[in-house]
Design a protein around this motif. Structure first.
Motif: not given
Length: 250
Positions: A107-114
């Motif tokens: 999943a992605a949150i703004d500039t972060a990939l989880l």
């Protein structure tokens, strides 16, 4: 916004609740659970129910290898990771199994990939446990130029890697509770540790808090009643080794 990053709960409801309470006290405005909700611990149904509720409130929840094993237990367990899968499967109802089966790998949150394991092949469950593996994961994630951060679990340890002035990655061992500046002009990959199964000789639960506005990452350790969690495992009839690991933090 502060994002609490929790991973590897492993059916340990006591540790999960302790980390959720700690994160709330730290001002976390959002939650992300990076996989392995179940496995090893005695409370798979309770943990899945709790996290399903959090997902309904907006939490991001990913799939880990133990969640996959619980949905479709192997006919013959080939590793310790798979040994409790059938037991877990039998204790989850259809709704819980459907929830685990439908979880995404990333999943992605703004500039972060989880991601639970490694971004270069999330379905293969590679361990990001050294600079080489961290670099492969970070390089794959950064094929999307917007990504500056990769947050993962799976290895049950808290470590931060970043790309320095040279070509290779540098490894940093965090101090719990001390914010680390993670400015966006660099790229970073962190393993956030395990909520329910720490393995560094410290029995306290692990999670991390990412403050996107301040570009800071803080790794936390949280005390909980790990002896009661170990007793839960024994009472459930699971292998004593799973309880012993909680008692020693190994």
């Amino acid at each position: 916004m502060k994002i609490a990053l929790l991973s590897d709960v492993h059916a340990n409801l006591r540790a999960l609740e302790a980390c959720l309470a700690h994160a709330a006290a730290q001002g976390a405005g959002r939650l992300a659970v990076l996989g392995d909700l179940v496995g090893y611990g005695a409370q798979p149904a309770e943990v899945v129910r709790r996290i399903r509720g959090l997902a309904g409130e907006g939490a991001i929840v990913l799939k880990g290898n133990h969640d996959e094993y619980a949905v479709a237990p192997p006919a013959q367990a080939l590793s310790l990771d798979q040994s409790g899968a059938a037991w877990t499967h039998e204790r989850l109802d259809k709704d819980a199994l459907d929830f685990l089966a439908a979880l995404p790998l990333t999943a992605a949150i703004d500039t972060a990939l989880l991601v639970h394991a490694s971004a270069d092949a999330p379905e293969r469950w590679h361990y990001v446990d050294n600079e080489r593996r961290a670099e492969a994961s970070l390089d794959a994630a950064c094929l999307n130029p917007a990504v500056r951060y990769v947050f993962c679990g799976h290895v049950h340890a808290q470590t931060l890697y970043f790309r320095g002035a040279g070509q290779g990655l540098m490894r940093f061992e965090p101090t719990p509770g001390v914010p680390i500046p993670v400015p966006q002009h660099r790229r970073w990959i962190a393993t956030v540790g395990s909520v329910g199964q720490p393995r560094d000789g410290n029995t306290r639960a692990m999670y991390a808090l990412f403050d996107a506005a301040r570009a800071e990452l803080t790794f936390h350790r949280v005390a909980y009643d790990h002896l009661a969690a170990a007793a839960d495992i024994r009472a459930a009839g699971l292998p004593a080794y799973f309880a012993e690991r909680l008692e020693a933090g190994l």
